[in-house]
Design an enzyme around this catalytic site. Sequence first.
Site, PDB file in Angstrom:
ATOM      1  N   ASP A   1       0.757  -1.242   0.000  1.00 36.93           N
ATOM      2  CA  ASP A   1       0.000   0.000   0.000  1.00 36.93           C
ATOM      3  C   ASP A   1       0.799   1.310   0.000  1.00 36.93           C
ATOM      4  O   ASP A   1       0.565   2.177  -0.808  1.00 36.93           O
ATOM      5  CB  ASP A   1      -0.955   0.026   1.198  1.00 36.93           C
ATOM      6  CG  ASP A   1      -1.912  -1.164   1.201  1.00 36.93           C
ATOM      7  OD1 ASP A   1      -1.669  -2.130   0.445  1.00 36.93           O
ATOM      8  OD2 ASP A   1      -2.902  -1.129   1.945  1.00 36.93           O
TER       9      ASP A   1
ATOM     10  N   GLU B   1       0.754  -9.172  11.602  1.00 38.01           N
ATOM     11  CA  GLU B   1       0.595  -8.744  10.212  1.00 38.01           C
ATOM     12  C   GLU B   1       1.970  -8.585   9.547  1.00 38.01           C
ATOM     13  O   GLU B   1       2.180  -9.000   8.412  1.00 38.01           O
ATOM     14  CB  GLU B   1      -0.152  -7.402  10.185  1.00 38.01           C
ATOM     15  CG  GLU B   1      -0.359  -6.821   8.804  1.00 38.01           C
ATOM     16  CD  GLU B   1      -1.301  -5.621   8.799  1.00 38.01           C
ATOM     17  OE1 GLU B   1      -1.624  -5.106   9.894  1.00 38.01           O
ATOM     18  OE2 GLU B   1      -1.722  -5.214   7.709  1.00 38.01           O
TER      19      GLU B   1
HETATM   20  C1  GLC Z   1      -3.039  -4.200   3.866  1.00 42.07           C
HETATM   21  C2  GLC Z   1      -1.946  -4.758   2.984  1.00 42.07           C
HETATM   22  C3  GLC Z   1      -2.552  -5.592   1.867  1.00 42.07           C
HETATM   23  C4  GLC Z   1      -3.425  -6.671   2.485  1.00 42.07           C
HETATM   24  C5  GLC Z   1      -4.431  -6.101   3.484  1.00 42.07           C
HETATM   25  C6  GLC Z   1      -5.118  -7.191   4.280  1.00 42.07           C
HETATM   26  O1  GLC Z   1      -3.876  -3.328   3.180  1.00 42.07           O
HETATM   27  O2  GLC Z   1      -1.139  -3.749   2.477  1.00 42.07           O
HETATM   28  O3  GLC Z   1      -1.553  -6.171   1.081  1.00 42.07           O
HETATM   29  O4  GLC Z   1      -4.072  -7.404   1.500  1.00 42.07           O
HETATM   30  O5  GLC Z   1      -3.786  -5.263   4.388  1.00 42.07           O
HETATM   31  O6  GLC Z   1      -4.170  -7.998   4.922  1.00 42.07           O
END
Ligand code: GLC
Length: 426
Positions: free
Chosen positions: A167, A397
């Site tokens: 992102d 995460e």
């Molecule tokens: C964030 C990450 C993306 C992922 C999402 C859910 O937005 O950057 O890659 O899919 O989280 O985990």
Amino acid sequence: MTTIDLNAAAREILKANGRGGYTVPNGRVYPFQWNWDSAFVALGFDTFDRPRAWTEVETLFRAQWDDGFLPHIVFWKDDPGYFPGASVWATGKEPVTSGITQPPVAATVVRKLWKSAAEADEADHYRPRLEALFPKLFAWHRWFAAYRDPDRRGVVVATHPWETGRDNSPEWDVPSEVIDVSNVGDYVRRDTSHLDSKMRPTKLEYDRYLALVQFGRATGWDHARIAAENPFRVADVGMSMILLRANRDLAALAEELGRSEESEEIRGWIQLAERGIDWLWHDELSAWCSRDTLTGRFSGHITSASFLSFYAGLADAGRDAATRAHFDRIAGLVDYLMPSLDPADPGFQMIRYWRGPVWAVVNYMIGTGLAEADDRERAEKVRQDTLELMRRNGFYEAYSPVDGTGSGGDDFSWTAAIWLTWAKGI
Ligand code: GLC
């Protein structure tokens, strides 16, 4: 925790984050179905519940649009705790979805699920499910060829930083400067009420994200117009490598199913990408990096996506040696590979989202590629670092590459899935 305890804990996370047919990445921060998260989650399920693994992918494809587009979020159930939610995207689809896509890892995952079913002597049972999924995967990849590579360069042109899955990578900073944020209006972010704002993108970045959503919405999510007019059009090295890889897997599935016409079309995409991806090799940096299609400018940043060329099946002695040299240099700078940004980059921040932290799923792709390229040592280094982060800190995460601290949400689905997949071996 022992490996046995961790296996059990990882399974529990997948079950607890399950919402009947799909899995949320994390119940608090990400309460819907995310595209590439679900694909990786399916790999985790496949280690203990094969039918559920297939269902995860099948549910995702139930949200596919008629033109083949597969959204990055499916809002199966409303949740007011998330922004930007269904009403902001306003795609007018049922189920409600976002209007951008995400890295196409699903074909690679489905091929792996298929192989695992065949090895368990269940090919006959799963063949109808594969036959049903194949045309959907094919339609999505054809959509990529049409709308995310309109100039037929052989790369993937992302139209939103969120589309890349990385992102707030600094790769998007300069290309985002032209995005007009003057009409974004007021809004309340939800991510910073769940998580420390030091870990999350800044206000300016968020304004730009929303301006792009508003642009897509104003076109009525017309993919042809977005491909031609969107203010952000960046050839993402990560998605380009991932699609090339996924097309190789899709071609193998086409051959398995005797679909020669489709297989020929996919081969054409592969050939185009094998040549076109040259455009993303930065000679001075001696590295793969993303490039703005509007200006031709390279991002100039080495990121974790720079190491996906092996996963893409590219082989070039000089470039591979240079990529390995960057790998070794970075390994000397941090305790845990692979930081999402080169630690020698002035923009490196060890806990701010895609500007430093390590993601298990990216490591999984890097390690898989290195193993396939017969680089056992580096493959094993990435795998062991990834497993060690989880052993020490649980299933976050992401993690700081410097000291291993977990960042972002905890009890994270795709991290648990990578544990289950990787603890067994590459
Ligand atoms: C964030 C990450 C993306 C992922 C999402 C859910 O937005 O950057 O890659 O899919 O989280 O985990």
